[in-house]
Design a protein around this motif. Sequence first.
Motif, PDB file in Angstrom:
ATOM      1  N   MET A   1       0.800  -1.222   0.000  1.00  0.00           N
ATOM      2  CA  MET A   1       0.000   0.000   0.000  1.00  0.00           C
ATOM      3  C   MET A   1       0.839   1.280   0.000  1.00  0.00           C
ATOM      4  O   MET A   1       0.468   2.254  -0.663  1.00  0.00           O
ATOM      5  CB  MET A   1      -0.983  -0.004   1.170  1.00  0.00           C
ATOM      6  CG  MET A   1      -1.998   1.123   1.114  1.00  0.00           C
ATOM      7  SD  MET A   1      -3.352   0.905   2.273  1.00  0.00           S
ATOM      8  CE  MET A   1      -2.469   0.873   3.837  1.00  0.00           C
ATOM      9  N   PRO A   2       1.978   1.326   0.704  1.00  0.00           N
ATOM     10  CA  PRO A   2       2.770   2.562   0.639  1.00  0.00           C
ATOM     11  C   PRO A   2       3.403   2.820  -0.729  1.00  0.00           C
ATOM     12  O   PRO A   2       3.780   3.948  -1.020  1.00  0.00           O
ATOM     13  CB  PRO A   2       3.857   2.331   1.699  1.00  0.00           C
ATOM     14  CG  PRO A   2       3.308   1.268   2.583  1.00  0.00           C
ATOM     15  CD  PRO A   2       2.511   0.384   1.695  1.00  0.00           C
TER      16      PRO A   2
ATOM     17  N   ILE B   1       6.372   7.377  -3.489  1.00  0.00           N
ATOM     18  CA  ILE B   1       7.346   6.559  -2.782  1.00  0.00           C
ATOM     19  C   ILE B   1       7.585   5.255  -3.539  1.00  0.00           C
ATOM     20  O   ILE B   1       8.690   4.720  -3.543  1.00  0.00           O
ATOM     21  CB  ILE B   1       6.886   6.288  -1.333  1.00  0.00           C
ATOM     22  CG1 ILE B   1       7.023   7.568  -0.509  1.00  0.00           C
ATOM     23  CG2 ILE B   1       7.684   5.166  -0.689  1.00  0.00           C
ATOM     24  CD1 ILE B   1       6.625   7.417   0.931  1.00  0.00           C
ATOM     25  N   GLY B   2       6.550   4.733  -4.179  1.00  0.00           N
ATOM     26  CA  GLY B   2       6.714   3.541  -4.985  1.00  0.00           C
ATOM     27  C   GLY B   2       7.663   3.767  -6.143  1.00  0.00           C
ATOM     28  O   GLY B   2       8.479   2.910  -6.481  1.00  0.00           O
ATOM     29  N   TRP B   3       7.550   4.934  -6.791  1.00  0.00           N
ATOM     30  CA  TRP B   3       8.471   5.253  -7.871  1.00  0.00           C
ATOM     31  C   TRP B   3       9.910   5.279  -7.354  1.00  0.00           C
ATOM     32  O   TRP B   3      10.813   4.663  -7.933  1.00  0.00           O
ATOM     33  CB  TRP B   3       8.117   6.597  -8.513  1.00  0.00           C
ATOM     34  CG  TRP B   3       9.055   6.927  -9.630  1.00  0.00           C
ATOM     35  CD1 TRP B   3      10.261   7.563  -9.540  1.00  0.00           C
ATOM     36  CD2 TRP B   3       8.906   6.557 -11.012  1.00  0.00           C
ATOM     37  NE1 TRP B   3      10.858   7.626 -10.777  1.00  0.00           N
ATOM     38  CE2 TRP B   3      10.051   7.017 -11.685  1.00  0.00           C
ATOM     39  CE3 TRP B   3       7.900   5.897 -11.725  1.00  0.00           C
ATOM     40  CZ2 TRP B   3      10.232   6.828 -13.057  1.00  0.00           C
ATOM     41  CZ3 TRP B   3       8.074   5.710 -13.094  1.00  0.00           C
ATOM     42  CH2 TRP B   3       9.223   6.179 -13.737  1.00  0.00           C
ATOM     43  N   LYS B   4      10.102   5.971  -6.250  1.00  0.00           N
ATOM     44  CA  LYS B   4      11.444   6.103  -5.680  1.00  0.00           C
ATOM     45  C   LYS B   4      11.996   4.750  -5.254  1.00  0.00           C
ATOM     46  O   LYS B   4      13.179   4.448  -5.466  1.00  0.00           O
ATOM     47  CB  LYS B   4      11.374   7.047  -4.468  1.00  0.00           C
ATOM     48  CG  LYS B   4      12.654   7.189  -3.681  1.00  0.00           C
ATOM     49  CD  LYS B   4      13.655   8.058  -4.382  1.00  0.00           C
ATOM     50  CE  LYS B   4      14.849   8.372  -3.478  1.00  0.00           C
ATOM     51  NZ  LYS B   4      15.868   9.169  -4.159  1.00  0.00           N
TER      52      LYS B   4
ATOM     53  N   PHE C   1      -5.317  12.406  -6.132  1.00  0.00           N
ATOM     54  CA  PHE C   1      -4.094  11.638  -6.302  1.00  0.00           C
ATOM     55  C   PHE C   1      -3.680  11.135  -4.919  1.00  0.00           C
ATOM     56  O   PHE C   1      -3.548  11.920  -3.986  1.00  0.00           O
ATOM     57  CB  PHE C   1      -2.969  12.540  -6.825  1.00  0.00           C
ATOM     58  CG  PHE C   1      -2.977  12.749  -8.295  1.00  0.00           C
ATOM     59  CD1 PHE C   1      -2.545  11.756  -9.141  1.00  0.00           C
ATOM     60  CD2 PHE C   1      -3.396  13.955  -8.834  1.00  0.00           C
ATOM     61  CE1 PHE C   1      -2.513  11.958 -10.513  1.00  0.00           C
ATOM     62  CE2 PHE C   1      -3.369  14.165 -10.194  1.00  0.00           C
ATOM     63  CZ  PHE C   1      -2.929  13.170 -11.050  1.00  0.00           C
ATOM     64  N   HIS C   2      -3.439   9.840  -4.790  1.00  0.00           N
ATOM     65  CA  HIS C   2      -3.030   9.286  -3.493  1.00  0.00           C
ATOM     66  C   HIS C   2      -1.542   8.967  -3.557  1.00  0.00           C
ATOM     67  O   HIS C   2      -1.150   7.818  -3.636  1.00  0.00           O
ATOM     68  CB  HIS C   2      -3.846   8.031  -3.187  1.00  0.00           C
ATOM     69  CG  HIS C   2      -5.318   8.289  -3.136  1.00  0.00           C
ATOM     70  ND1 HIS C   2      -5.925   8.933  -2.092  1.00  0.00           N
ATOM     71  CD2 HIS C   2      -6.311   8.006  -4.012  1.00  0.00           C
ATOM     72  CE1 HIS C   2      -7.224   9.023  -2.313  1.00  0.00           C
ATOM     73  NE2 HIS C   2      -7.482   8.468  -3.479  1.00  0.00           N
ATOM     74  N   PHE C   3      -0.709  10.016  -3.535  1.00  0.00           N
ATOM     75  CA  PHE C   3       0.702   9.747  -3.743  1.00  0.00           C
ATOM     76  C   PHE C   3       1.469   9.491  -2.465  1.00  0.00           C
ATOM     77  O   PHE C   3       2.649   9.196  -2.486  1.00  0.00           O
ATOM     78  CB  PHE C   3       1.375  10.866  -4.545  1.00  0.00           C
ATOM     79  CG  PHE C   3       1.375  12.221  -3.886  1.00  0.00           C
ATOM     80  CD1 PHE C   3       2.274  12.517  -2.895  1.00  0.00           C
ATOM     81  CD2 PHE C   3       0.504  13.208  -4.303  1.00  0.00           C
ATOM     82  CE1 PHE C   3       2.306  13.767  -2.319  1.00  0.00           C
ATOM     83  CE2 PHE C   3       0.530  14.464  -3.742  1.00  0.00           C
ATOM     84  CZ  PHE C   3       1.428  14.745  -2.739  1.00  0.00           C
ATOM     85  N   LEU C   4       0.813   9.586  -1.295  1.00  0.00           N
ATOM     86  CA  LEU C   4       1.495   9.301  -0.040  1.00  0.00           C
ATOM     87  C   LEU C   4       0.504   8.668   0.926  1.00  0.00           C
ATOM     88  O   LEU C   4      -0.536   9.243   1.222  1.00  0.00           O
ATOM     89  CB  LEU C   4       2.055  10.594   0.570  1.00  0.00           C
ATOM     90  CG  LEU C   4       2.878  10.429   1.845  1.00  0.00           C
ATOM     91  CD1 LEU C   4       4.184   9.720   1.542  1.00  0.00           C
ATOM     92  CD2 LEU C   4       3.145  11.777   2.497  1.00  0.00           C
ATOM     93  N   PRO C   5       0.816   7.480   1.436  1.00  0.00           N
ATOM     94  CA  PRO C   5      -0.080   6.849   2.410  1.00  0.00           C
ATOM     95  C   PRO C   5       0.044   7.508   3.770  1.00  0.00           C
ATOM     96  O   PRO C   5       1.031   8.185   4.069  1.00  0.00           O
ATOM     97  CB  PRO C   5       0.420   5.404   2.450  1.00  0.00           C
ATOM     98  CG  PRO C   5       1.877   5.522   2.126  1.00  0.00           C
ATOM     99  CD  PRO C   5       1.992   6.651   1.135  1.00  0.00           C
TER     100      PRO C   5
END
Length: 291
Positions: free
Chosen positions: A15-16, A93-96, A274-278
């Motif tokens: 999920m993160p 964070i997934g991209w990073k 946009f859910h870019f950070l959990p």
Amino acid sequence: MIPTIEFRKATGSMMPLVESYYLYRYEAALVEGIERVDLGQLRFVLRGEGEMTFPDGRVERTRPVMINGPGTAAATYRVDGPFHCFGVSLRAIGWKTLIGIPAHKVTDHIIDGEKLFCEQAALLLGRLRKMATLEEMVAAVEPLLKMRRHEVKPVPHAHLPFLRAVREWTVIEDGTLDQLYDSIRATSGLGERQVQRLCREYFGSAPMHLKRKFRAIRAAMRLYQGAPLSDVIGPFADQSHMINEIKHFTGHTPRTLRERIDPVLAATLDNETFHFLPDVIPEELVDRRPK
């Protein structure tokens, strides 16, 4: 004949890193459409092949396993069908953590996933092509993502306040750059140049471009869901400005959002933000050593 698309939200340890998984199927002989801007995608092409045309007019061929970098504006695609695709929508964070390439270096580009994930990607693609359901595909891809997570450096602890501040700032309609800088300086000590650099590294663009992108997508979501123009125009200079920004980032005008919208874009506009950070980030994703 219409396409079908299924979504599944990420859960648990993914999920993160991952916002959602999806399975797209279209049995037409030729598939054409518009792709709105997003933060980054990992895609496995199960059937079909084609090309994408990016905002600057450059054309790139699809790859069997491909990573789409963040977009600066809407792109178009043309695929010889039938076209089936299993995809993973990444958070910042997934991209990073999973891709590990500074996002601004690959905006509006397709990356060959088989080069990044080596032989594991091709092996997984072969398995996915024999599967019938989204649930099977999610279960199959997660081990690859977990393996990749351990190969890339964790997110520095000092970057978390930065990411939270960006998330909060992007939803403030009249937020200024100085407000963003002040917020980040107070929580992490990062300076203006560092903020600009990290925005490009995580999101593919500078803060003000990121804010424009979020503002346009939020407006498109509200219009698609039935809000009148008068309720959406507030953050823009005028109606013309709003129309131009929405078209730039989604490929649609307010009218076509309601009357002739691309079915895939319609499905993505059912999300509110946009859910870019959990809200919760596991310890193992964060490097807490002093920087």
